[in-house]
Design a protein around this motif. Structure first.
Motif, PDB file in Angstrom:
ATOM      1  N   LEU A   6       0.851  -1.179   0.000  1.00 14.19           N
ATOM      2  CA  LEU A   6       0.000   0.000   0.000  1.00 14.19           C
ATOM      3  C   LEU A   6       0.889   1.233   0.000  1.00 14.19           C
ATOM      4  O   LEU A   6       1.807   1.339   0.833  1.00 14.19           O
ATOM      5  CB  LEU A   6      -0.905   0.025   1.230  1.00 14.19           C
ATOM      6  N   LEU A   7       0.615   2.159  -0.924  1.00 19.55           N
ATOM      7  CA  LEU A   7       1.336   3.423  -0.996  1.00 19.55           C
ATOM      8  C   LEU A   7       0.332   4.546  -0.820  1.00 19.55           C
ATOM      9  O   LEU A   7      -0.676   4.595  -1.536  1.00 19.55           O
ATOM     10  CB  LEU A   7       2.037   3.587  -2.346  1.00 19.55           C
ATOM     11  N   ALA A  15      -4.971  -7.215  -0.387  1.00 17.53           N
ATOM     12  CA  ALA A  15      -3.970  -8.276  -0.195  1.00 17.53           C
ATOM     13  C   ALA A  15      -3.398  -8.782  -1.515  1.00 17.53           C
ATOM     14  O   ALA A  15      -2.236  -9.169  -1.579  1.00 17.53           O
ATOM     15  CB  ALA A  15      -4.571  -9.433   0.592  1.00 17.53           C
ATOM     16  N   GLY A  16      -4.181  -8.761  -2.574  1.00 18.55           N
ATOM     17  CA  GLY A  16      -3.744  -9.321  -3.844  1.00 18.55           C
ATOM     18  C   GLY A  16      -3.290  -8.305  -4.863  1.00 18.55           C
ATOM     19  O   GLY A  16      -3.011  -8.658  -6.013  1.00 18.55           O
ATOM     20  N   SER A  17      -3.216  -7.027  -4.484  1.00 21.19           N
ATOM     21  CA  SER A  17      -2.883  -5.947  -5.420  1.00 21.19           C
ATOM     22  C   SER A  17      -1.832  -5.035  -4.817  1.00 21.19           C
ATOM     23  O   SER A  17      -1.601  -5.044  -3.616  1.00 21.19           O
ATOM     24  CB  SER A  17      -4.132  -5.102  -5.713  1.00 21.19           C
ATOM     25  N   VAL A  18      -1.231  -4.230  -5.672  1.00 26.72           N
ATOM     26  CA  VAL A  18      -0.462  -3.072  -5.223  1.00 26.72           C
ATOM     27  C   VAL A  18      -1.449  -1.920  -5.272  1.00 26.72           C
ATOM     28  O   VAL A  18      -2.033  -1.641  -6.322  1.00 26.72           O
ATOM     29  CB  VAL A  18       0.747  -2.798  -6.137  1.00 26.72           C
ATOM     30  N   PRO A  75      -2.260  -1.138   6.828  1.00 27.81           N
ATOM     31  CA  PRO A  75      -1.987  -2.492   7.308  1.00 27.81           C
ATOM     32  C   PRO A  75      -0.726  -2.499   8.174  1.00 27.81           C
ATOM     33  O   PRO A  75      -0.259  -1.440   8.611  1.00 27.81           O
ATOM     34  CB  PRO A  75      -1.769  -3.274   6.008  1.00 27.81           C
ATOM     35  N   GLU A  76      -0.150  -3.657   8.359  1.00 26.90           N
ATOM     36  CA  GLU A  76       1.068  -3.774   9.159  1.00 26.90           C
ATOM     37  C   GLU A  76       2.231  -2.981   8.548  1.00 26.90           C
ATOM     38  O   GLU A  76       3.055  -2.428   9.258  1.00 26.90           O
ATOM     39  CB  GLU A  76       1.446  -5.258   9.273  1.00 26.90           C
ATOM     40  N   GLY A 115       6.629  -0.426   9.067  1.00 22.60           N
ATOM     41  CA  GLY A 115       6.389  -1.846   9.271  1.00 22.60           C
ATOM     42  C   GLY A 115       7.517  -2.713   8.767  1.00 22.60           C
ATOM     43  O   GLY A 115       8.480  -2.240   8.144  1.00 22.60           O
ATOM     44  N   PRO A 116       7.397  -4.016   9.015  1.00 27.31           N
ATOM     45  CA  PRO A 116       8.482  -4.950   8.698  1.00 27.31           C
ATOM     46  C   PRO A 116       8.813  -5.049   7.211  1.00 27.31           C
ATOM     47  O   PRO A 116       9.965  -5.277   6.861  1.00 27.31           O
ATOM     48  CB  PRO A 116       7.988  -6.286   9.248  1.00 27.31           C
TER      49      PRO A 116
END
Length: 163
Positions: free
Chosen positions: A17-18, A87-90, A103-104, A154-155
């Motif tokens: 996610l940007l 979850a399945g995309s940029v 998200p994380e 995030g990680p």
């Protein structure tokens, strides 16, 4: 902006996610066009202002690009109606800070552009505005500099954003 987007796009994967922030004309959509090119998605990548979100499928077997304009969204609850596969995309969300739930891990990209001919964010004006050509030749106009700040959270981004 485009070249930076291409470099970013080559590093991105499904679930990324940007969040893009910057004034009108700062280059958010140009950056996203480059990201689309780096990801190898079907184009053209255009501003999603009037449709809120556009999905660009991958031409190379990678993640699709979802280009979202969150400006007119009142909050995260309105995203459910758009049925975005985070979850399945940029996902690149223009004006997404504070609207899109993070998200994380995510990237925040802040773009500043000069105002009045000065340095980005200064609001400074040209030294002698009276000397400006009343009918400039825009084909020879200089490219305005941008100040771009990439912050990874995030990680996923613990080792940095770009190699």
């Amino acid at each position: 902006m485009h070249a930076l987007g291409v470099a970013l796009g080559r590093e991105l994967r499904a679930g990324d996610l940007l969040l893009l922030t910057g004034p009108l004309g700062a280059g958010k959509t140009t950056l996203t066009r480059g990201i689309g090119e780096g990801l190898g998605v079907r184009g053209p990548v255009q501003s999603p202002t009037f449709v809120l979100a556009r999905t660009h499928p991958s031409l190379v077997g990678g993640a699709p690009l979802v280009h979202l304009d969150a400006y007119r969204l009142a909050g995260p609850e309105e995203l459910d109606d758009l049925d975005i596969d985070f979850a399945g995309s940029v996902v690149v969300a223009e004006w997404g800070a504070g609207v899109v739930e993070t998200p994380e891990s995510w990237l925040e990209i802040v773009i500043e552009r000069p105002r009045g001919g000065g340095e980005p964010g200064t609001g400074a004006s040209p030294a002698d505005p009276a000397s400006a050509d009343p009918e400039p030749d825009w084909s020879e106009a200089p490219v305005e500099p941008r100040l771009v700040t990439l912050s990874g959270y995030g990680p996923r981004w613990a080792e940095g954003v770009l190699p």
